[in-house]
Motif scaffolding. Structure first.
Motif, PDB file in Angstrom:
ATOM      1  N   LEU A 312       0.831  -1.208   0.000  1.00  0.00           N
ATOM      2  CA  LEU A 312       0.000   0.000   0.000  1.00  0.00           C
ATOM      3  C   LEU A 312       0.865   1.256   0.000  1.00  0.00           C
ATOM      4  CD1 LEU A 312      -2.868   1.220   0.197  1.00  0.00           C
ATOM      5  CD2 LEU A 312      -2.629   1.125   2.681  1.00  0.00           C
ATOM      6  N   GLY A 313       1.964   1.220   0.749  1.00  0.00           N
ATOM      7  CA  GLY A 313       2.882   2.348   0.773  1.00  0.00           C
ATOM      8  C   GLY A 313       3.481   2.628  -0.595  1.00  0.00           C
ATOM      9  N   ARG A 314       3.880   1.564  -1.288  1.00  0.00           N
ATOM     10  CA  ARG A 314       4.441   1.737  -2.630  1.00  0.00           C
ATOM     11  C   ARG A 314       3.383   2.243  -3.616  1.00  0.00           C
ATOM     12  NH1 ARG A 314       7.929  -2.651  -1.048  1.00  0.00           N
ATOM     13  NH2 ARG A 314       6.303  -4.204  -1.408  1.00  0.00           N
ATOM     14  N   LEU A 315       2.154   1.802  -3.406  1.00  0.00           N
ATOM     15  CA  LEU A 315       1.065   2.229  -4.298  1.00  0.00           C
ATOM     16  C   LEU A 315       0.658   3.675  -4.029  1.00  0.00           C
ATOM     17  CD1 LEU A 315      -1.158   1.517  -6.408  1.00  0.00           C
ATOM     18  CD2 LEU A 315      -2.572   0.764  -4.482  1.00  0.00           C
ATOM     19  N   GLY A 316       0.543   4.028  -2.737  1.00  0.00           N
ATOM     20  CA  GLY A 316       0.041   5.356  -2.387  1.00  0.00           C
ATOM     21  C   GLY A 316       1.096   6.431  -2.286  1.00  0.00           C
ATOM     22  N   GLY A 317       2.386   6.030  -2.261  1.00  0.00           N
ATOM     23  CA  GLY A 317       3.452   7.011  -2.098  1.00  0.00           C
ATOM     24  C   GLY A 317       3.517   8.076  -3.178  1.00  0.00           C
ATOM     25  N   PRO A 318       3.599   7.691  -4.454  1.00  0.00           N
ATOM     26  CA  PRO A 318       3.712   8.713  -5.513  1.00  0.00           C
ATOM     27  C   PRO A 318       2.542   9.694  -5.534  1.00  0.00           C
ATOM     28  CG  PRO A 318       4.285   6.543  -6.356  1.00  0.00           C
ATOM     29  CD  PRO A 318       3.718   6.324  -4.988  1.00  0.00           C
ATOM     30  N   SER A 319       1.321   9.194  -5.404  1.00  0.00           N
ATOM     31  CA  SER A 319       0.163  10.094  -5.416  1.00  0.00           C
ATOM     32  C   SER A 319       0.079  10.907  -4.129  1.00  0.00           C
ATOM     33  CB  SER A 319      -1.125   9.295  -5.615  1.00  0.00           C
ATOM     34  OG  SER A 319      -1.308   8.343  -4.582  1.00  0.00           O
ATOM     35  N   GLY A 320       0.523  10.325  -3.003  1.00  0.00           N
ATOM     36  CA  GLY A 320       0.486  11.036  -1.729  1.00  0.00           C
ATOM     37  C   GLY A 320       1.354  12.276  -1.718  1.00  0.00           C
ATOM     38  N   ILE A 321       2.461  12.239  -2.468  1.00  0.00           N
ATOM     39  CA  ILE A 321       3.332  13.416  -2.566  1.00  0.00           C
ATOM     40  C   ILE A 321       2.563  14.601  -3.128  1.00  0.00           C
ATOM     41  CG2 ILE A 321       5.372  14.350  -3.745  1.00  0.00           C
ATOM     42  CD1 ILE A 321       6.565  11.532  -3.639  1.00  0.00           C
ATOM     43  N   PHE A 322       1.593  14.317  -4.014  1.00  0.00           N
ATOM     44  CA  PHE A 322       0.803  15.374  -4.640  1.00  0.00           C
ATOM     45  C   PHE A 322      -0.600  15.485  -4.009  1.00  0.00           C
ATOM     46  CE2 PHE A 322       3.919  13.911  -7.743  1.00  0.00           C
ATOM     47  CZ  PHE A 322       4.553  15.105  -8.056  1.00  0.00           C
ATOM     48  N   ASN A 323      -0.718  15.015  -2.767  1.00  0.00           N
ATOM     49  CA  ASN A 323      -1.916  15.195  -1.942  1.00  0.00           C
ATOM     50  C   ASN A 323      -3.141  14.455  -2.456  1.00  0.00           C
ATOM     51  OD1 ASN A 323      -0.418  16.969  -0.258  1.00  0.00           O
ATOM     52  ND2 ASN A 323      -0.785  18.630  -1.703  1.00  0.00           N
ATOM     53  N   VAL A 324      -2.918  13.353  -3.137  1.00  0.00           N
ATOM     54  CA  VAL A 324      -4.004  12.465  -3.551  1.00  0.00           C
ATOM     55  C   VAL A 324      -3.905  11.217  -2.676  1.00  0.00           C
ATOM     56  CG1 VAL A 324      -4.992  11.091  -5.417  1.00  0.00           C
ATOM     57  CG2 VAL A 324      -3.955  13.318  -5.921  1.00  0.00           C
ATOM     58  N   ASN A 325      -4.872  11.022  -1.788  1.00  0.00           N
ATOM     59  CA  ASN A 325      -4.709   9.954  -0.790  1.00  0.00           C
ATOM     60  C   ASN A 325      -5.814   8.899  -0.801  1.00  0.00           C
ATOM     61  OD1 ASN A 325      -6.742  11.563   0.248  1.00  0.00           O
ATOM     62  ND2 ASN A 325      -5.999  11.489   2.340  1.00  0.00           N
ATOM     63  N   GLU A 326      -6.558   8.800  -1.899  1.00  0.00           N
ATOM     64  CA  GLU A 326      -7.575   7.756  -1.977  1.00  0.00           C
ATOM     65  C   GLU A 326      -7.009   6.342  -1.796  1.00  0.00           C
ATOM     66  OE1 GLU A 326      -9.900  11.178  -3.210  1.00  0.00           O
ATOM     67  OE2 GLU A 326      -7.850  10.525  -3.516  1.00  0.00           O
ATOM     68  N   PRO A 327      -5.800   6.028  -2.328  1.00  0.00           N
ATOM     69  CA  PRO A 327      -5.262   4.679  -2.080  1.00  0.00           C
ATOM     70  C   PRO A 327      -5.112   4.358  -0.591  1.00  0.00           C
ATOM     71  CG  PRO A 327      -4.047   5.731  -3.853  1.00  0.00           C
ATOM     72  CD  PRO A 327      -4.954   6.780  -3.281  1.00  0.00           C
ATOM     73  N   ILE A 328      -4.725   5.342   0.209  1.00  0.00           N
ATOM     74  CA  ILE A 328      -4.570   5.125   1.647  1.00  0.00           C
ATOM     75  C   ILE A 328      -5.920   5.037   2.333  1.00  0.00           C
ATOM     76  CG2 ILE A 328      -3.622   6.071   3.792  1.00  0.00           C
ATOM     77  CD1 ILE A 328      -1.530   5.035   1.865  1.00  0.00           C
ATOM     78  N   ILE A 329      -6.828   5.940   1.976  1.00  0.00           N
ATOM     79  CA  ILE A 329      -8.144   5.972   2.617  1.00  0.00           C
ATOM     80  C   ILE A 329      -8.903   4.666   2.394  1.00  0.00           C
ATOM     81  CG2 ILE A 329     -10.437   7.033   2.470  1.00  0.00           C
ATOM     82  CD1 ILE A 329      -9.094   9.724   2.218  1.00  0.00           C
ATOM     83  N   PHE A 330      -8.841   4.165   1.161  1.00  0.00           N
ATOM     84  CA  PHE A 330      -9.596   2.959   0.853  1.00  0.00           C
ATOM     85  C   PHE A 330      -8.775   1.679   0.977  1.00  0.00           C
ATOM     86  CE2 PHE A 330     -11.757   6.377  -1.470  1.00  0.00           C
ATOM     87  CZ  PHE A 330     -13.059   6.199  -1.018  1.00  0.00           C
ATOM     88  N   GLY A 331      -7.443   1.817   0.974  1.00  0.00           N
ATOM     89  CA  GLY A 331      -6.599   0.631   1.009  1.00  0.00           C
ATOM     90  C   GLY A 331      -6.136   0.234   2.388  1.00  0.00           C
ATOM     91  N   LEU A 332      -5.946   1.203   3.311  1.00  0.00           N
ATOM     92  CA  LEU A 332      -5.426   0.839   4.633  1.00  0.00           C
ATOM     93  C   LEU A 332      -6.348  -0.098   5.390  1.00  0.00           C
ATOM     94  CD1 LEU A 332      -2.973   1.335   6.443  1.00  0.00           C
ATOM     95  CD2 LEU A 332      -4.164   3.303   7.403  1.00  0.00           C
TER      96      LEU A 332
END
Length: 427
Positions: A312-332
């Motif tokens: 999940l970290g590898r998936l959400g990391g690139p988008s998280g840098i640009f403040n897109v956090n849906e992978p974390i919200i729905f994936g964690l």
């Protein structure tokens, strides 16, 4: 804990559902989105016009010429943002009714211009720019809603001029809109005349005294901001877009406060407000998205042992840098996950209090009113939002560490539970 969750769900979900489906709040949200590219364009040139140390490099005269050359970029966008929002709101609301959206937008603009005073320091035929910007938003919002409803009502009653067959469609539509537009504008003219006989004199004075002034004062306070942030987090926890819901209500207030700071910043005066649109967007949301989940991603790489969290970290990391956090919200996941309910609510509140305090005492500059694109990475966004101050970037990094500290034990427990499950599956 389960009973508490059920209580929140039973109370908040019906309210959130109504707010999310309310046509006025939807039009308000979408109206702001229409103006956003123009606002960001103007903000970029405010930054360029006020580059740090440029006034030390250039002579006073050259620096003034430089700023004056770039001034039209912000004056024609940021300074009159209210006009774009008004057109956007009325356009979206008229479109909701399947009406002629373009006419809904222009009739709202004309209605607003009828209401605002057209004199400045005794000179007639001059419209104060302040009335067209964020300060005029409250009047503009009410005007957009009412004018769009009136236009829809008159058009729906078939108060229209029907042109014979063969007339070009553009001409036919213009004549069809003539009577609904004329009736709508006449009503706003009557409203202006009525207010001219009251002690308020103008609609603007009435709205400011009764609505805008008290709401702006309330919205600039720490308590109201914490309440708004908590609601954003709670709605997200239940799978609803908290920002869309809450920003629809608070954006007019935060943008008005933002505009006050921008005017003060451009004129070299002391910034009046700590709480502004950029206070929320840059120092809370602009750190990985709602809930500042960039801190969660960093923690995953530091302490994550389970395959699920590390993937999940590898998936959400690139988008998280640009403040897109849906992978974390729905994936964690964050949604409906009791293990992370406490840090999800607690971390933004702590960061809000810290940010408010250090800006109030002058340790970090207050937001300068510059609208920074929400996808701007942490550090750079804090630098730009505080008028090119490195202290804004440092504050973001400090807040990130605070969020990591709050999340650490809870993420450790969650990751451990995933890790134990994975071990059992292997066996």
């Amino acid at each position: 804990m389960n009973k508490f969750m059920e209580f929140l769900e039973n109370i908040l979900l019906p309210i959130a559902d109504k707010l999310n489906n309310n046509r006025y709040l939807t039009a308000l949200r979408d109206g702001f989105m229409v103006s956003l590219p123009l606002i960001i364009f103007g903000s970029i040139f405010v930054v360029i016009a006020n580059l740090p140390f440029l006034d030390k490099v250039l002579s006073e005269e050259t620096y003034a010429v430089y700023q004056n050359a770039l001034a039209p970029a912000s004056e024609s966008t940021l300074s009159i943002m209210g006009l774009f929002v008004i057109v956007g709101i009325a356009y979206k609301l008229t479109k909701y009714y399947d009406g002629e959206a373009v006419y809904g937008g222009v009739v709202a603009l004309a209605s607003f211009l009828i209401l605002i005073p057209q004199t400045l320091e005794g000179v007639a035929g001059v419209i104060p720019a302040s009335s067209l910007g964020a300060q005029g938003l409250f009047v503009g919002i009410f005007t957009a809603f009412i004018s769009a409803e009136l236009y829809h009502y008159f058009a729906n009653k078939n108060f229209t001029i029907k042109m014979p067959p063969g007339v070009p469609e553009a001409v036919s539509r213009s004549f069809s809109a003539l009577i609904p537009i004329s009736l709508t504008l006449s009503i706003f003219l009557i409203i202006r005349i009525i207010f001219s006989f009251t002690h308020f004199e103008t609609v603007q004075n009435f709205i400011f005294t009764v609505i805008q002034g008290p709401l702006t004062k309330l919205g600039s306070g720490l308590g109201a901001t914490i309440f708004a942030i908590l609601l954003i987090q709670i709605f997200w926890f239940f799978g609803l877009h908290g920002q869309v819901i809450i920003n629809s209500v608070f954006d007019p207030i935060w943008f008005a406060l933002n505009d006050q700071n921008l005017q003060a910043f451009q004129s070299g005066q002391e910034l009046p407000n700590v709480i502004t649109k950029q206070f929320v967007d840059t120092f809370l949301v602009g750190m990985g998205g709602s809930g500042m989940t960039l801190a969660v991603i960093i923690l995953i790489f530091l302490i994550g042992r389970s395959r699920q969290t590390r993937e999940l970290g590898r998936l959400g990391g690139p988008s998280g840098i640009f403040n897109v956090n849906e992978p974390i919200i729905f994936g964690l996941p964050i949604i409906m996950n009791p293990l992370i309910f406490i840090p999800w609510l607690l971390a933004p509140v702590i960061v809000t209090i810290i940010t408010y305090f250090v800006m109030s005492i002058g340790l970090v500059p207050k937001p300068a009113g510059i609208i920074v694109p929400w996808t701007t990475p942490i550090g750079l966004s804090g630098f730009l939002a505080t008028g090119n101050s490195w202290r804004g970037a440092v504050l973001q990094i400090f807040n990130l560490l605070v969020v990591m500290g709050v999340w650490w034990p809870f993420l450790k427990i969650l990751d451990k539970s995933y890790y134990e499950k994975e071990k059992k599956q292997v066996v």
